[in-house]
Design an enzyme around this catalytic site. Structure first.
Site, PDB file in Angstrom:
ATOM      1  N   ASP A   1     -25.923 -10.723   3.133  1.00 54.92           N
ATOM      2  CA  ASP A   1     -25.707 -11.506   1.924  1.00 54.92           C
ATOM      3  C   ASP A   1     -26.158 -12.946   2.223  1.00 54.92           C
ATOM      4  OD1 ASP A   1     -25.079 -12.323  -0.611  1.00 54.92           O
ATOM      5  OD2 ASP A   1     -23.101 -11.432  -0.637  1.00 54.92           O
TER       6      ASP A   1
HETATM    7  C1  BGC Z   1     -23.996 -12.839  -3.637  1.00 49.84           C
HETATM    8  C2  BGC Z   1     -24.875 -11.623  -3.763  1.00 49.84           C
HETATM    9  C3  BGC Z   1     -26.246 -12.014  -4.240  1.00 49.84           C
HETATM   10  C4  BGC Z   1     -26.807 -13.087  -3.346  1.00 49.84           C
HETATM   11  C5  BGC Z   1     -28.228 -13.494  -3.688  1.00 49.84           C
HETATM   12  C6  BGC Z   1     -24.661 -13.981  -2.924  1.00 49.84           C
HETATM   13  O1  BGC Z   1     -23.882 -15.124  -2.989  1.00 49.84           O
HETATM   14  O2  BGC Z   1     -22.805 -12.473  -2.979  1.00 49.84           O
HETATM   15  O3  BGC Z   1     -24.280 -10.675  -4.586  1.00 49.84           O
HETATM   16  O4  BGC Z   1     -27.059 -10.876  -4.284  1.00 49.84           O
HETATM   17  O5  BGC Z   1     -25.957 -14.211  -3.384  1.00 49.84           O
HETATM   18  O6  BGC Z   1     -28.296 -14.200  -4.852  1.00 49.84           O
END
Ligand code: BGC
Length: 756
Positions: free
Chosen positions: A281
């Site tokens: 993530d």
């Molecule tokens: C979120 C994800 C997301 C990623 C990219 C993160 O903060 O937890 O769900 O895909 O950002 O935008």
């Protein structure tokens, strides 16, 4: 499935390493040409900005990094022209010309935003969920995206957690079906087609079980709970062929998911046979430093060895892996394996055949925000609404007379899309005021705001940190209230649109108080006091605690955040063009103290009395009931359904046999309508404590008024299985009780025996 089928069809035979899988000759050839730096480069996912930066780091010098072969993928870049620019640098200017993966968070529609996932799940309609995902894929790929950070299949049983809005609620059975439908919708049956994109199952794992419902918080859970309640949707989506997985921010058994070898390798690859790639993530790799696992070099090596293939934004892999290799902390094979998985995904997407395949500049106009897509978004929204209460059958309204439309969300375009809709545009959203006028042009509709979403300036500031969603009016709260009350008094009926602003749920939007904000409570009270019929249209990204409002003489239609067609869809249901059929996919508690609360809880050794009366030395509360305000699966219709004549086709079954339950459902009311027939199962005796009941089947049926239908739901041998104390997936002989009905409190029941 599709991913595996393709791999099998396309691959050669060399086999290496613990996660042995067949190889794609072209990828192997390419790997042979790559330097170690180039291999490490493929493990790096950057964002040049343009999306939502949810972490503290934002990528710099992206162009030159692509040129240097230091980038495997990008996100936050969209549109054929912009993506082409980036892709051309990769293809023409980097030594090996390896194309980029282009990712995006297409969580509930790309430009044609449809209801938030929790809303969509309330439709209990898997065909519609798949169609929604297909539409999202067609639009996103038209804009150059080939990889979607969705579906989010995290089970959530704590509505304080803001991201409950982004998933399918509390139940692993339903959550699995929805995860599968979304993967199928995004990936189709050919990932190399120009309208399909790679899915990414997230957030692996257990992200929805954050302690105290606070986002990014620690998770600690027994393996039994994990395997039985939280892991099934990830596994189902992976079994459906999802091409990638995103590791979660939280720790699992004390090790952050991003560096957790048990999770990313032993379970995911070795046990489940996952052959795709794992991305972190947003900076979750770097966040292992504050988690307390070491410095950037240490956590990067740990993550790679654990099975992480791609580092989102943090550049820990990019800046430290070579050093770790030189120092013997990782091996070349570790790096090669990760690189191979990223390259295989590119290969399967067809990017090696044509890096520009998603970049047809004519497509956006043809495929994005078309009338057909908006019509589907409107339909999806109507199917997501849940009628919580219909006092005196106030709803549906007649399309005539004098209607007072009040509330801070009745004319608020910026709050219609809901959380995580960065690719959508709220300026295109239909407000409720507009929708009412479109659908009921002959009614006289007047609007008054009546209250701010919240009068608490500090709270509003926090909510507004991603954009102004709570506008605190310059008028005094008293004046606003007075205006709404005057309007109500001169109207035939009042519709109050109240609830949460878009950014009151979603990422980093946890709340400890999940009631309707005070300013709006006052408004609701004042409207009810006028004595006029009042219908509440309740908007939120989570279950709310509404015991007081529920006791009032009002009707309540829960509409979540409905998306770009919000106003039209709400009007369709309020005026009866569509009879609501949505059912809650997460339990609505009476108060926050009951959380976590979900239908499949254990019975305990001291169950509370069935009557709901408090009894000393029983598992209950002094100051609240055990029962929720609204159970899982709950939802009314403008008509009424009667269930009867439940029969099982067998009273005894062998271990490999199935059993079918048949029930008669009658539409006994005055409207045609749809009902979700739900089947719950209770294992009466087994080696580990069983849940009180668990959803194990459902069918959505359409019944004309007066019509009866026999509905049959079949339980397979696997539906009787669970993970035992040794984590073996087994069923145990004995008696089972089947409940069938309109929600998880279904009372009709029959038993059968699973033989030795
Ligand atoms: C979120 C994800 C997301 C990623 C990219 C993160 O903060 O937890 O769900 O895909 O950002 O935008």
């Amino acid at each position: 499935m599709y991913y595996k089928k393709l791999l099998l069809a396309l691959m050669g035979f060399a086999v290496m390493g613990a996660n042995a899988q067949k190889r794609i000759p072209q990828v192997e050839e390419l790997l042979n040409k790559m330097t170690i730096e180039e291999k490490i480069g493929q493990l790096n996912l950057l964002t040049p900005g343009g999306g939502v930066a949810t972490g503290e780091v934002v990528s710099k010098d992206v162009g030159s990094k692509i040129k240097n072969g230091q980038v495997g993928g990008l996100f936050g870049v969209a549109g054929p022209d912009r993506v082409r620019q980036a892709q051309e640098i990769a293809v023409n200017d980097s030594r090996l010309g390896i194309p980029l993966l282009i990712g995006s968070d297409v969580i509930h529609g790309y430009k044609t935003t449809y209801p938030i996932p929790l809303g969509l799940s309330s439709s209990w309609d898997m065909d519609l969920v798949e169609q929604a995902a297909q539409m999202a894929a067609r639009e996103a790929t038209a804009d150059g995206i080939n990889w979607n950070f969705s579906p989010m299949v995290d089970i959530a049983r704590d509505p304080r957690w803001g991201r409950i809005s982004e998933g399918a609620g509390e139940d692993p059975y339903l959550g699995s079906k929805i995860g599968v439908a979304m993967v199928k919708g995004y990936q189709g049956d050919d990932l190399a087609a120009s309208h399909t994109m790679l899915a990414c199952v997230k957030h692996f794992a257990l992200y929805g079980a954050a302690e105290a419902g606070r986002d990014y918080h620690s998770v600690d859970m027994s393996k039994i709970k994990m395997f039985n309640q939280y892991l099934p949707p990830y596994k189902a989506a992976i079994d459906a062929g999802a091409a990638s997985v995103m590791s979660s921010f939280n720790d699992v058994d004390g090790v952050p998911a991003t560096g957790n070898k048990w999770l990313l390798t032993d379970l995911l690859r070795d046990q489940w046979g996952f052959e795709g790639f794992v991305v972190s993530d947003y900076t979750s790799l770097n966040e292992m430093i504050p988690h307390g696992l070491g410095d950037l070099q240490a956590v990067s090596a740990l993550a790679l060895k654990a099975g992480l293939d791609m580092d989102m934004v943090g550049e820990g892999f990019l800046t430290t892996l070579k050093k770790s290799l030189d120092e013997g902390k990782v091996t070349e094979a570790d790096i090669t394996n990760a690189c191979r998985r990223v390259l295989e995904a590119k290969y399967i997407s067809g990017l090696f055949d044509d890096p520009y395949k998603y970049l047809d500049s004519k497509r956006p106009k043809k495929d994005i925000l078309t009338d057909a897509n908006r019509a589907l978004a409107r339909k999806l929204a109507t199917r997501s609404f849940v009628l919580l209460k219909n006092h005196n059958n106030i709803l549906p309204l007649k399309k005539q007379g004098k209607i007072a439309l009040v509330g801070p969300l009745a004319d608020s375009r910026e709050n219609m899309l809901g959380t995580w809709a960065p690719t959508g545009d709220f300026n295109l959203a239909v407000t409720i005021l507009e929708g009412f006028k479109n659908v009921a042009p002959n009614a006289s509709i007047d609007y008054a705001k009546g209250a701010n979403i919240s009068d608490d300036a500090d709270f509003a500031k926090n909510v507004n940190s991603l954009g102004e969603r709570i506008v605190i009016d310059t008028r005094s709260p008293e004046a606003m209230l007075q205006e709404a009350v005057e309007l109500a008094k001169t109207s035939d009926v009042v519709v109050a649109v109240v609830g949460e602003a878009t950014e009151m749920s979603g990422e980093s939007s946890s709340r400890t108080d999940i009631s309707i904000p005070e300013s709006q409570k006052k408004l609701i009270n004042a409207l009810v006091e006028t004595g006029k019929p009042v219908a509440l249209v309740l908007m939120s990204g989570r279950p709310l605690t509404i015991p007081e409002e529920f006791d009032m003489p009002v009707s309540i239609l829960q509409v979540w955040h409905p998306g770009v067609e919000a106003g039209n869809a709400i009007a369709d249901v309020v005026f009866g063009d569509y009879n609501p059929s949505g059912k809650l996919t997460a339990t609505w508690p009476v108060n926050v103290g009951q959380i976590p609360i979900y239908h499949s809880a254990k019975v305990t050794g001291r169950p509370a009395p069935e009557s709901g009366e408090f009894q000393k030395f029983r598992s209950n509360y002094l100051d609240a009931p055990n029962a929720p305000l609204l159970p899982f699966g709950y939802g009314l219709s403008y008509t009424t359904f009667e269930f009867g004549n439940l029969k099982l086709n067998k009273k005894e079954i062998a271990q490999d046999e199935s059993v079918s339950a048949t029930v008669t459902v009658k539409n006994a009311g005055d409207y045609d309508g749809e009902e979700v027939v739900q089947l719950y199962l209770r294992d009466l005796v087994r080696s580990i404590t069983p849940p009180k009941r668990q959803l194990k089947g459902f069918q959505k049926v359409m019944l004309k008024k007066g019509e009866s239908k026999e509905v049959t739901i079949t339980l397979s041998a696997d539906d009787l299985k669970f993970y035992n104390a040794q984590l073996e997936f087994v069923s145990e002989p004995g008696e089972f009780e089947v409940f069938v009905g309109t929600n998880s409190d279904a009372e009709l029941s029959e038993t059968f025996v699973l033989k030795q």
